[in-house]
Design a protein around this motif. Sequence first.
Motif, PDB file in Angstrom:
ATOM      1  N   LEU A  33      -5.164  -8.731   6.578  1.00  0.00           N
ATOM      2  CA  LEU A  33      -4.595  -9.974   6.046  1.00  0.00           C
ATOM      3  C   LEU A  33      -3.070  -9.959   6.181  1.00  0.00           C
ATOM      4  O   LEU A  33      -2.420  -9.016   5.729  1.00  0.00           O
ATOM      5  N   HIS A  38      -0.297 -14.988   1.182  1.00  0.00           N
ATOM      6  CA  HIS A  38      -0.309 -15.366  -0.233  1.00  0.00           C
ATOM      7  C   HIS A  38       0.963 -16.109  -0.619  1.00  0.00           C
ATOM      8  O   HIS A  38       2.061 -15.633  -0.359  1.00  0.00           O
ATOM      9  N   LEU A  56       6.114 -11.273  -5.855  1.00  0.00           N
ATOM     10  CA  LEU A  56       4.704 -11.194  -5.460  1.00  0.00           C
ATOM     11  C   LEU A  56       4.568 -10.448  -4.143  1.00  0.00           C
ATOM     12  O   LEU A  56       3.706  -9.567  -4.000  1.00  0.00           O
ATOM     13  N   LEU A  60       2.491  -6.992  -3.721  1.00  0.00           N
ATOM     14  CA  LEU A  60       1.334  -6.902  -2.824  1.00  0.00           C
ATOM     15  C   LEU A  60       1.580  -5.885  -1.710  1.00  0.00           C
ATOM     16  O   LEU A  60       0.652  -5.186  -1.288  1.00  0.00           O
ATOM     17  N   GLN A 102     -11.816  -4.919  -2.791  1.00  0.00           N
ATOM     18  CA  GLN A 102     -10.547  -5.561  -2.422  1.00  0.00           C
ATOM     19  C   GLN A 102     -10.196  -5.272  -0.963  1.00  0.00           C
ATOM     20  O   GLN A 102      -9.769  -6.163  -0.221  1.00  0.00           O
ATOM     21  N   ASN A 105     -12.458  -7.221   1.338  1.00  0.00           N
ATOM     22  CA  ASN A 105     -12.179  -8.667   1.417  1.00  0.00           C
ATOM     23  C   ASN A 105     -10.884  -8.949   2.162  1.00  0.00           C
ATOM     24  O   ASN A 105     -10.749  -9.991   2.812  1.00  0.00           O
TER      25      ASN A 105
ATOM     26  N   VAL B 104      -2.408 -14.531 -11.207  1.00  0.00           N
ATOM     27  CA  VAL B 104      -2.316 -14.850  -9.772  1.00  0.00           C
ATOM     28  C   VAL B 104      -2.246 -13.558  -8.962  1.00  0.00           C
ATOM     29  O   VAL B 104      -2.907 -13.414  -7.932  1.00  0.00           O
ATOM     30  N   HIS B 105      -1.471 -12.623  -9.458  1.00  0.00           N
ATOM     31  CA  HIS B 105      -1.377 -11.356  -8.737  1.00  0.00           C
ATOM     32  C   HIS B 105      -2.730 -10.645  -8.698  1.00  0.00           C
ATOM     33  O   HIS B 105      -3.149 -10.120  -7.657  1.00  0.00           O
ATOM     34  N   GLN B 108      -4.945 -12.374  -6.192  1.00  0.00           N
ATOM     35  CA  GLN B 108      -4.508 -12.165  -4.806  1.00  0.00           C
ATOM     36  C   GLN B 108      -4.769 -10.732  -4.350  1.00  0.00           C
ATOM     37  O   GLN B 108      -4.965 -10.484  -3.162  1.00  0.00           O
ATOM     38  N   LYS B 109      -4.786  -9.808  -5.282  1.00  0.00           N
ATOM     39  CA  LYS B 109      -5.183  -8.440  -4.906  1.00  0.00           C
ATOM     40  C   LYS B 109      -6.593  -8.412  -4.338  1.00  0.00           C
ATOM     41  O   LYS B 109      -6.929  -7.579  -3.510  1.00  0.00           O
ATOM     42  N   TYR B 110      -7.408  -9.323  -4.824  1.00  0.00           N
ATOM     43  CA  TYR B 110      -8.772  -9.432  -4.302  1.00  0.00           C
ATOM     44  C   TYR B 110      -8.841 -10.339  -3.070  1.00  0.00           C
ATOM     45  O   TYR B 110      -9.922 -10.682  -2.618  1.00  0.00           O
ATOM     46  N   ALA B 111      -7.670 -10.732  -2.571  1.00  0.00           N
ATOM     47  CA  ALA B 111      -7.573 -11.610  -1.396  1.00  0.00           C
ATOM     48  C   ALA B 111      -8.182 -12.987  -1.649  1.00  0.00           C
ATOM     49  O   ALA B 111      -8.660 -13.632  -0.717  1.00  0.00           O
ATOM     50  N   LEU B 112      -8.152 -13.432  -2.894  1.00  0.00           N
ATOM     51  CA  LEU B 112      -8.514 -14.820  -3.167  1.00  0.00           C
ATOM     52  C   LEU B 112      -7.256 -15.676  -3.060  1.00  0.00           C
ATOM     53  O   LEU B 112      -6.139 -15.198  -3.237  1.00  0.00           O
TER      54      LEU B 112
END
Lengths: 155, 120
Positions: A33, A38, A56, A60, A102, A105, B104-105, B108-112
């Motif tokens: 990804l 994001h 963020l 990440l 995770q 995905n 949100v973080h 997003q860690k789960y790639a949603l």
Amino acid sequence: MKRIGADEQALHFQLNERERDALVQILQSYPVLPPAHHVVSKQWPEAQVADYQRLLDEALAEQRAANQQYLQAWLAAPGRFQQKKAWFSLTLDRGDVEWLLQVLNDIRVGNWLLLGSPDFSDTPSEIIEPSLLPTWAGMELSAYFQMNILDALEN
Amino acid sequence: MGPDFFAPLDKRPGKIYFPAMANVAEPLVLPDQEKQTGTKEEKEPGFLVICWNDPVNLMKYVTHVFQKVFGWDLQKAEHHMMQVHEQGRSVLVRASLEKAEFYVHQLQKYALHATMERDA
């Protein structure tokens, strides 16, 4: 891949050789990804959320690096896949389940983006060039392992 | 909008931004909606945590993530998953800024595909 047991500490799976090779191969492709995928907000003006976006992105990126490092150690752990006659056993510690979901995905969504975010109402042959078949396979295989893990958690 | 909304991030006491957390292995049992009566939150702006549809995500996976991140039961998690699937998005929680950032973080860690938006 099928679950062959579970206890408080771990889930136990049985994989054939192709499944083991596929799992190792797609995990080694992590991360897929793109970091810029994001966004913190869709509606706020960009200037107002710049700090949040930066934080963020940093968080990440840190997470991705930690996952990558852990993944290499996880794959290299002695006995990760133990051969039992014609198949291999995999013990997945319950503490690693969320982490592995995770990672899988990330691989699935990342490959989907590389394919151009196709609509799943189309068949693969309609949307995918032959050169992108490994990308499509990575996307589908990650889902296969995700589903097996999620099913194992339910049962 | 709170008075310190545009203040430098390191000047805001008591706020935690995207803490580097270990992977979520246990449910993060936090309230899905902060109480709005008689609390500090009442006077502060609300922030919506929204999950957007990426058709690539497995429905079962999305449900699982909602359960893990918000501590929801299966029924509630499936309800929001179906909203995402059918309507393209679901407002998951209304929270303070710092909690919205946290959620949100986590998502997003789960790639949603999750964002936070100001509640109008």
